[in-house]
Design a protein around this motif. Structure first.
Motif, mmCIF file in Angstrom:
data_model
loop_
_atom_site.group_PDB
_atom_site.id
_atom_site.type_symbol
_atom_site.label_atom_id
_atom_site.label_comp_id
_atom_site.label_asym_id
_atom_site.label_seq_id
_atom_site.Cartn_x
_atom_site.Cartn_y
_atom_site.Cartn_z
ATOM 1 N N TRP A 92 28.662 13.951 -33.863
ATOM 2 C CA TRP A 92 27.242 13.348 -33.804
ATOM 3 C C TRP A 92 26.667 13.966 -35.039
ATOM 4 O O TRP A 92 26.451 15.272 -35.058
ATOM 5 C CB TRP A 92 26.902 13.808 -32.365
ATOM 6 N N ARG A 93 25.900 13.281 -35.708
ATOM 7 C CA ARG A 93 25.121 13.696 -36.692
ATOM 8 C C ARG A 93 23.812 13.003 -36.333
ATOM 9 O O ARG A 93 23.374 11.765 -36.201
ATOM 10 C CB ARG A 93 25.344 13.268 -38.050
ATOM 11 N N PRO A 94 22.572 13.720 -36.587
ATOM 12 C CA PRO A 94 21.245 13.243 -36.427
ATOM 13 C C PRO A 94 20.827 12.153 -37.593
ATOM 14 O O PRO A 94 21.553 12.277 -38.558
ATOM 15 C CB PRO A 94 20.237 14.628 -36.391
ATOM 16 N N GLY A 95 20.140 11.269 -37.155
ATOM 17 C CA GLY A 95 19.779 10.388 -37.882
ATOM 18 C C GLY A 95 18.746 10.843 -39.265
ATOM 19 O O GLY A 95 18.338 11.860 -39.256
ATOM 20 N N ARG A 96 18.764 10.068 -40.095
ATOM 21 C CA ARG A 96 17.742 10.392 -41.394
ATOM 22 C C ARG A 96 16.165 10.385 -40.925
ATOM 23 O O ARG A 96 15.916 9.297 -40.061
ATOM 24 C CB ARG A 96 17.915 9.135 -42.572
ATOM 25 N N ARG A 97 15.651 11.239 -41.451
ATOM 26 C CA ARG A 97 14.279 11.108 -41.189
ATOM 27 C C ARG A 97 13.445 10.230 -42.317
ATOM 28 O O ARG A 97 13.903 10.261 -43.387
ATOM 29 C CB ARG A 97 13.372 12.625 -41.006
ATOM 30 N N GLY A 98 12.476 9.809 -41.994
ATOM 31 C CA GLY A 98 11.674 8.917 -42.974
ATOM 32 C C GLY A 98 11.536 7.852 -42.478
ATOM 33 O O GLY A 98 12.095 7.464 -41.414
ATOM 34 N N PRO A 99 10.784 7.072 -43.256
ATOM 35 C CA PRO A 99 10.479 5.614 -42.688
ATOM 36 C C PRO A 99 11.575 4.556 -42.838
ATOM 37 O O PRO A 99 12.556 5.042 -43.555
ATOM 38 C CB PRO A 99 9.497 5.252 -43.923
ATOM 39 N N SER A 100 11.502 3.510 -41.979
ATOM 40 C CA SER A 100 12.810 2.968 -41.940
ATOM 41 C C SER A 100 12.830 1.977 -43.246
ATOM 42 O O SER A 100 11.568 1.539 -43.881
ATOM 43 C CB SER A 100 12.798 2.013 -40.843
ATOM 44 N N SER A 101 13.866 1.552 -43.780
ATOM 45 C CA SER A 101 13.744 0.633 -44.811
ATOM 46 C C SER A 101 14.208 -0.825 -44.584
ATOM 47 O O SER A 101 14.741 -1.460 -45.379
ATOM 48 C CB SER A 101 15.009 1.106 -46.090
ATOM 49 N N GLY A 102 13.931 -1.249 -43.563
ATOM 50 C CA GLY A 102 14.028 -2.446 -43.164
ATOM 51 C C GLY A 102 13.034 -3.574 -43.483
ATOM 52 O O GLY A 102 11.682 -2.960 -43.630
#
Length: 191
Positions: free
Chosen positions: A180-190
């Motif tokens: 398990w790895r935590p998700g990226r921080r920051g604004p979503s790029s969608g």
């Protein structure tokens, strides 16, 4: 004599003043006026009263006809008694069948209780002899299975644990390829 006037006479010989409208029967005209006045004032009441009288007559005629059929019902009393006797006989027969089934079930339960008692005695005897309970029951079961059927029992394989003892799912170690790895921080790029 100058003052005397002679009225004009028609062809029928009757003076004009004497002639009137054709006369009607006074009894019929007074009755029709009375009926018109009565209907205009009490028409709805009379209609409801008429319907109620009609329904009362219908009810009484049905009641009278049902009382006249009472002797016919008395004649059928013997057939009703026969039907009731037949139903009672059928009920007795069904109850007897149920009693037989209940007795068979009680006998079966009694045999099962006796069998359980025998097994408990056997287990107690085997425990007194120093054998384990599970071992004795497995031996008796395998002897019964081999004598009653010809199926071949497969030997049990030794199962290994799926994960190692030092497995920690949140640390990312010891899990093999999955971690398990935590998700990226920051604004979503969608978008």
């Amino acid at each position: 004599m100058d003052d005397v006037k002679i009225p004009d006479v028609d062809e029928g010989g009757v003076p004009d003043q004497v002639r009137r409208a054709p006369q009607e029967n006074q009894d019929v005209s007074s009755f029709s006026e009375f009926a018109e006045e009565l209907l205009s004032q009490y028409g709805w009441y009379l209609l409801v009263l008429t319907v109620l009288v009609y329904l009362l007559i219908q009810y009484l005629s049905k009641r009278r006809s049902s009382q006249s059929t009472a002797p016919k019902i008395m004649q059928d009393a013997s057939s009703v008694a026969r039907r009731q006797e037949a139903m009672e006989a059928a009920r007795r027969k069904m109850q007897e069948e149920l009693d037989v089934k209940a007795a068979a079930f009680k006998e079966k339960m009694k045999q099962q209780e006796e069998e359980k008692g025998r097994q408990k005695i056997e287990v107690w005897d085997t425990m007194q002899q120093g054998k384990s309970y599970k071992g004795g029951s497995k031996l008796s079961q395998t002897a019964e299975e081999t004598s009653s059927s010809t199926t071949v029992l497969k030997p049990k394989t030794d199962k290994k644990p799926l994960r190692s003892a030092d497995y920690h799912p949140l640390s990312g170690q010891g899990g093999g390829s999955c971690s398990w790895r935590p998700g990226r921080r920051g604004p979503s790029s969608g978008g």
